[in-house]
Each structure stands twice: as C-alpha cells, then as structure tokens.
Design an enzyme around this catalytic site. Sequence first.
Site, short mmCIF file in Angstrom:
data_model
loop_
_atom_site.label_atom_id
_atom_site.label_comp_id
_atom_site.label_asym_id
_atom_site.label_seq_id
_atom_site.Cartn_x
_atom_site.Cartn_y
_atom_site.Cartn_z
N ASN A 1 -16.62 -38.50 -41.72
CA ASN A 1 -17.62 -38.86 -42.72
C ASN A 1 -17.15 -38.52 -44.13
O ASN A 1 -17.16 -39.36 -45.03
CB ASN A 1 -18.94 -38.13 -42.37
N SER B 1 -29.36 -33.91 -51.12
CA SER B 1 -30.48 -33.45 -50.28
C SER B 1 -31.62 -32.93 -51.17
O SER B 1 -32.79 -33.16 -50.89
CB SER B 1 -30.03 -32.31 -49.35
N THR C 1 -21.45 -36.26 -50.17
CA THR C 1 -20.44 -35.20 -50.12
C THR C 1 -19.11 -35.73 -50.65
O THR C 1 -18.43 -35.08 -51.45
CB THR C 1 -20.26 -34.69 -48.67
N LYS D 1 -23.42 -22.70 -52.92
CA LYS D 1 -23.41 -24.12 -53.33
C LYS D 1 -24.63 -24.44 -54.19
O LYS D 1 -24.52 -25.16 -55.19
CB LYS D 1 -23.41 -25.04 -52.10
N LYS E 1 -29.22 -21.95 -42.90
CA LYS E 1 -28.38 -22.68 -41.94
C LYS E 1 -28.97 -22.50 -40.55
O LYS E 1 -29.57 -21.45 -40.26
CB LYS E 1 -26.94 -22.14 -41.94
N LYS F 1 -32.31 -23.61 -47.91
CA LYS F 1 -31.95 -25.01 -47.61
C LYS F 1 -30.61 -25.03 -46.90
O LYS F 1 -29.67 -24.37 -47.32
CB LYS F 1 -31.84 -25.76 -48.95
P1 NAD Z 1 -16.40 -35.55 -39.03
O1 NAD Z 1 -16.61 -35.00 -37.66
O2 NAD Z 1 -17.06 -36.82 -39.42
O3 NAD Z 1 -14.82 -35.75 -39.28
C1 NAD Z 1 -13.85 -34.79 -38.99
C2 NAD Z 1 -12.49 -35.45 -39.08
O4 NAD Z 1 -11.49 -34.44 -38.95
C3 NAD Z 1 -12.20 -36.48 -37.99
O5 NAD Z 1 -11.54 -37.58 -38.55
C4 NAD Z 1 -11.27 -35.74 -37.03
O6 NAD Z 1 -10.39 -36.61 -36.35
C5 NAD Z 1 -10.50 -34.88 -38.03
N1 NAD Z 1 -9.84 -33.72 -37.42
C6 NAD Z 1 -10.31 -32.87 -36.50
N2 NAD Z 1 -9.38 -31.94 -36.20
C7 NAD Z 1 -8.30 -32.22 -36.97
C8 NAD Z 1 -7.02 -31.62 -37.12
N3 NAD Z 1 -6.67 -30.55 -36.43
N4 NAD Z 1 -6.15 -32.19 -38.00
C9 NAD Z 1 -6.49 -33.28 -38.70
N5 NAD Z 1 -7.69 -33.88 -38.61
C10 NAD Z 1 -8.58 -33.35 -37.75
O7 NAD Z 1 -16.80 -34.36 -40.02
P2 NAD Z 1 -17.19 -34.47 -41.57
O8 NAD Z 1 -18.67 -34.61 -41.69
O9 NAD Z 1 -16.30 -35.44 -42.26
O10 NAD Z 1 -16.85 -32.98 -42.06
C11 NAD Z 1 -15.51 -32.58 -42.33
C12 NAD Z 1 -15.54 -31.25 -43.06
O11 NAD Z 1 -16.28 -31.37 -44.25
C13 NAD Z 1 -16.17 -30.09 -42.27
O12 NAD Z 1 -15.51 -28.89 -42.59
C14 NAD Z 1 -17.58 -30.06 -42.82
O13 NAD Z 1 -18.17 -28.78 -42.65
C15 NAD Z 1 -17.31 -30.40 -44.27
N6 NAD Z 1 -18.51 -30.87 -44.93
C16 NAD Z 1 -19.05 -32.07 -44.60
C17 NAD Z 1 -20.20 -32.50 -45.22
C18 NAD Z 1 -20.81 -33.85 -44.91
O14 NAD Z 1 -21.83 -34.17 -45.54
N7 NAD Z 1 -20.26 -34.64 -44.02
C19 NAD Z 1 -20.83 -31.68 -46.19
C20 NAD Z 1 -20.23 -30.46 -46.54
C21 NAD Z 1 -19.07 -30.07 -45.89
#
Ligand code: NAD
Length: 414
Positions: A221, A348, A190, A94, A106, A70
């Site tokens: 997000n 999920s 998340t 996880k 993945k 998954k």
């Molecule tokens: P996203 O693209 O919605 O948001 C990313 C945010 O990070 C944005 O606000 C962007 O402006 C900011 N950003 C980018 N570069 C930056 C920097 N150098 N300094 C400060 N801020 C910066 O992504 P997301 O879905 O929120 O995911 C964020 C992290 O969480 C990732 O590492 C992702 O792998 C992890 N993650 C997300 C989920 C999910 O369900 N959304 C699940 C597991 C892990």
Amino acid sequence: MTEHNDLVTSTQEITKEALHKLGFDDGMYELIKEPLRFLEVRVPVRMDDGTVKTFTGYRAQHNHAVGPTKGGIRFHPDVNKEEVKALSMWMTLKCGITNLPFGGGKGGIICDPRQMSNQELERLSRGYVKAISQFVGPESDIPAPDVYTNPQIMSWMMDEYSKINRSNAFAFITGKPLSLGGSQGRNRATALGAVITIEEATKRKNIDIKGSRVAIQGFGNAGSFIAKILHDMGAKIVAISESFRALHNPNGLDVDRLVELKEQHGRVTQLFDDSIPKEQLFEVDCDILVPAALSNQITEDNAHQIKAKIIAEAANGPTTPEATRILTERGVLIIPDVLASAGGVTVSYFEWVQNNQGYYWPEAEVNMKLREKMVEAFNTIYDLAEDRKMDMRLAAYVLGIKRTAEASRFRGWA
Ligand code: NAD
C-alpha cells in the site's frame, strides 16, 4: 532480547533524550515511557464450524493530555503487548509532529485473518469493540486500520459501536469507506505524506526530483503509491523489492505496468525472469532510498553499502540505531519514520473533523491541507536538527513529544 523489545527500548531511549533536551526531568519520562492505559481483553468468537475460539486483544492509550488518543488496530498472529505499547508511543510522536489534537493509541488482536472467513472476522471485530467499548469513543480514543485491517473491518466496528451507543457514531473510527463517512485521499495519504517530505528533503540537498533515482523496499500500500507518485513527478524508480525478490533497472522501471500487474496478481517481482535477490536493493546506485516494508531492515551490516543521499522511512522502525549513526555520520539525510509516515494519521484526523462537521471536503482540499502539515513538520524538524546539532530522528522526537509533555505538566500529571 526480541526485535520488539529492541524497538521499545530504542523508542524509550530517544524519548528520554528528547525530554532532557526540552528541559523535562526523569519524572516526566516516567509518565511518558509507557501508555497511561493498557487494556487486555479476551474475545470469544463462534467459528463457522460451530466451535467457540477465544482471541486475545489489546488497546494501548498512550497519553490523552492534548486530546483523544488515536491509532490503528492490527490483526496479526505476532501481535504482542510490547509492540502495541511502542506503537502507541509512536502515534503520540506522529500526532505531535503534525500538530494534531490527539495523543497516541494502538490496538491489536492475536489472530491470523488469512485463515478466517469474512463472517468470523466480522464476529471478531464486533466482539473486540464490545469488549473495549466503555473505554473508547469519538471524544476519548479513535481507532483506525493497520496491518491486515481494512475499510470493511472499520465499517463493522463503527456499526457495532453505533449500536451500543444508539447513534450513528461515524467519528468513532477512521479509514472507513467513502459511503460511510470516509475521507477522500485517505488510501494514498501515507504515500503522499512521505513524498511531500521527500520533496522538501531534495530542496535542502539540492537534488532535482525530476530525473532523480529512487529505490523502494516494499511494493504494498505505501511502497506502490510512493513509486507511482514519484514516477509521475519525473523521478526514475530504479529498483523495487518484495518479500522474496527485487527488480532493478538503472534506466527506470515501468511503474505503471508494475502497478497494473500488482492489481492483477497481488505481487510482481516473481513475474520477471531477471529479478534479483531482495537484499541487493540496498546496494543499487540511487539518490533516494525508501524503506516501505518491515522494521529493522537497515542495519550496521548493510548501512555501508547504501549509496542514497536521502532515506525516507515510510515503514515503521526500518533503521536500527547503529545504522542511523553510521548513515548520519556519512551525511545521509534520514527522514525518520515518525515524520515520513505521518500522512496516514493526518488524513485520519481530517476524516474525524469531517465526521464531526458533517461536511465533506474534495480530494484537492484534503491533499492541500496534508501538504501544509507535512511541509511545516519537515522544515521545523530539519531546522531544529541543524540549529541544535541533532540528527533528524532526535529532532523529530523533540518536536513530537513537546506538546504532550507540556500539556501533561500544565495538568499537573508530572
Ligand atoms: P503492505 O502489507 O501493503 O506491503 C508490504 C510490502 O512489503 C509488500 O510489497 C511485501 O511484499 C513487502 N515485503 C515484505 N517483506 C519484505 C522484505 N523482507 N523485503 C522486501 N519487501 C518485503 O504494507 P503497507 O501498508 O505498505 O506498510 C508498509 C510499512 O509502512 C509498514 O512498516 C507499515 O507499518 C508502514 N506504514 C504504513 C501505513 C499505511 O497507511 N499503509 C501508515 C504508516 C506506516
């Protein structure tokens, strides 16, 4: 060595140590260190201008000893084999931590979705599913959204797989819209999962969430929902950052207004004259720091400046091994990424269960079941870390890999 290779190497090193702590030998490590199956596909897509462009895609299936694999599918120009493999191993961890009957998977396609039309994205999504369709499915490997993929892309993929298999295969993929078998609560899962681990950590550290000061790197997000949920619980969000700038107010930012502005403008920090350089986020006085943006953000260069007592890694791989060492020695409690960000895959799993049952749960039920999983995972890992004198990351790997290693041994694979 690239950043991606660093992540793979450090994941493998900790996995090896975790397996040794569990009493497994190097043979088990040889089995676990790489995905059991790794697909590379080439996907020809007719572009809007009439030309055909061929895209490269990958799918890693780390280990299916405990159940189907998954994990999400990423659309990004920087997608590469090593990263996809490492991310599939993280998914195994996880799923092990939250005790889901899944191994890790993945996928990714090297492409820039921001430069593609909706029609091109649809053809690419369908072409990718066609290319991997023999090797995936509700009983074998279940994809989900990841960076730059969303419920619309999941819908096209579900539709393509359903056409190939001549049935409505809702359980083939998760992160779908509600009207197509999605789960209530999936978009906040998340963030809510991360907040539940923070709540548990504050109990252990005798910090009251109400009135606690929180700094969050990333307002996407994950980060924006975490800010909103903690703010509603009475925490003070004293700083947030985005790709270019950060906002800081020791008395607490107006989170509701920031969320509104984000909905209108996409980004928020550039709208304020008093924004500060994004790097300063790590220096602000706070109790809880939440990296929710990119990998390798907390390093030996800035770890000493961090004042937080708790770090909740909502992002994947935000803290380097050196920084983990420095912070752990100082008594900072790091809630590791494989635990803090496991809420997404947990809901999920709930979506897949609901699809298989054909019976859908209200949001309160989804959130309650998520809470049960996250509370148990946090406390098992915390107690293991205390009892066996390990840091939280190693303890999380020990719990995360245990079931897959045991099941692999029972099956006679190692
Ligand atoms: P996203 O693209 O919605 O948001 C990313 C945010 O990070 C944005 O606000 C962007 O402006 C900011 N950003 C980018 N570069 C930056 C920097 N150098 N300094 C400060 N801020 C910066 O992504 P997301 O879905 O929120 O995911 C964020 C992290 O969480 C990732 O590492 C992702 O792998 C992890 N993650 C997300 C989920 C999910 O369900 N959304 C699940 C597991 C892990």
